[in-house]
Design an enzyme around this catalytic site. Structure first.
Site, mmCIF file in Angstrom:
data_model
loop_
_atom_site.group_PDB
_atom_site.id
_atom_site.type_symbol
_atom_site.label_atom_id
_atom_site.label_comp_id
_atom_site.label_asym_id
_atom_site.label_seq_id
_atom_site.Cartn_x
_atom_site.Cartn_y
_atom_site.Cartn_z
ATOM 1 N N SER A 151 -48.604 -11.065 -65.035
ATOM 2 C CA SER A 151 -49.615 -11.291 -63.088
ATOM 3 C C SER A 151 -48.414 -10.392 -62.330
ATOM 4 O O SER A 151 -48.519 -11.988 -61.358
ATOM 5 C CB SER A 151 -49.724 -12.579 -62.992
ATOM 6 O OG SER A 151 -48.959 -13.690 -63.272
ATOM 7 N N CYS A 152 -47.285 -10.444 -62.726
ATOM 8 C CA CYS A 152 -46.777 -9.225 -61.460
ATOM 9 C C CYS A 152 -46.459 -9.737 -59.983
ATOM 10 O O CYS A 152 -47.964 -8.697 -59.974
ATOM 11 C CB CYS A 152 -45.800 -7.902 -61.940
ATOM 12 S SG CYS A 152 -44.662 -8.790 -63.253
#
Lengths: 195, 104
Positions: free
Chosen positions: A108-109
């Site tokens: 989930s950068c």
């Protein structure tokens, strides 16, 4: 003891336990204080997309800033006093014929320092697995119809870069101030699921 | 700032515009090359810099020497046979140099 006896109580997960243990040790050893932890948590929780929105508003008003921002997003953020430590920011520009959308398929950068905490859907398996292979269908579910006149660039944020979409400036905003423009910029438009 | 990656890469093997292929490999351990792109060919979009190797960092090693990181751009229609969209729709992904080989 059966599950029913537990009521609403849930034991800590392994990682929650690790977090508590590490935090207490750091406090005990005087590396950080409880007050510092609370302040940092408060700041993270309170942060929204204001910083990203300010960068976009500035870019809409100042073509030279926009050029610098597209050349080096990190430097453009730092120019406005926003630190992006440890990673590089890439800004991608929406135009009449190109629409950009951001995802991290691996985890989930997300550019938290500019947009705050990512929305739940951004971290969902549904969004992450589908937006790379059927972006037009996913965008439609967000109410965003990308006409066939525009191509779509999906950016999979898999490593050390973080991304910000520079949306198109809405028509009829010629006389807006930077603050008024920033108010128009939404989190979702900076991720690229909205215009 | 020590944590910030080098902004220039001295010895990057590939240049922007060059055609590359992502290795079709399945090593054990932590890797950051998405499964769906392995074996596909694309074009270098830009050189991002040189970064500690995440496949080493994940196991508490230093990640040195740093590995050049690229953004590689792929045609969606070539990645997904049933892709519904334009021929020039793109997917762009960050790939470390040791996952890339020259391609036609």
């Amino acid at each position: 003891m059966s599950d029913k006896d537990l009521g609403t109580y849930r034991p800590l997960t392994y990682y929650q336990m690790m977090e508590v243990s590490l935090r207490e040790l750091l406090v005990e050893k005087g590396v950080i204080t409880e007050a510092e932890v609370e302040r940092a948590m408060g700041e993270i929780g309170a942060r929204g997309p204001e910083r990203g929105a300010k960068m976009v508003a500035r870019a809409w008003l100042d073509p030279a800033y926009k050029a610098r921002m597209l050349a080096d997003g990190s430097a453009a953020a730092e120019e406005l006093g926003f630190e992006v430590p440890g990673l590089k920011l890439i800004v991608v520009e929406n135009t009449q014929d190109t629409h950009n959308v951001i995802v991290c398929t691996l985890c989930s950068c997300y550019p938290r320092m500019l947009l705050g905490i990512p929305p739940e859907w951004y971290k969902s398996r549904n969004y992450r697995s589908r937006v790379v292979r059927e972006p037009r269908a996913v965008l439609e579910e967000f109410g965003t119809r990308i006409a066939d006149e525009a191509k779509i660039r999906v950016h999979d944020s898999t490593a050390d870069m973080r991304y910000l979409v520079l949306p198109m400036r809405p028509a009829g905003t010629e006389n807006f101030t930077e603050e008024q423009l920033a108010d128009l910029v939404t989190r979702d438009s900076l991720i690229g699921v909205k215009r | 700032m020590a944590a910030v990656a080098d902004r220039k890469v001295v010895e990057a093997r590939f240049k922007p515009g060059e055609r590359v292929r992502v290795l079709k490999a399945a090593p054990i351990g932590h890797v950051r090359t998405p499964w769906y792109i392995r074996g596909h060919s694309g074009e270098i979009e830009r050189i991002c810099g040189a970064f500690p190797n995440p496949e080493e960092l994940a196991y508490a090693r230093t990640g040195e020497p740093r590995v050049p990181l690229y953004r590689v751009r792929f045609a969606q229609k070539q990645v997904w046979p049933d892709y519904a969209g334009r021929d020039d729709d793109l997917i762009e992904i960050e790939i470390y140099e040791h996952w890339l080989e020259p391609s036609k």
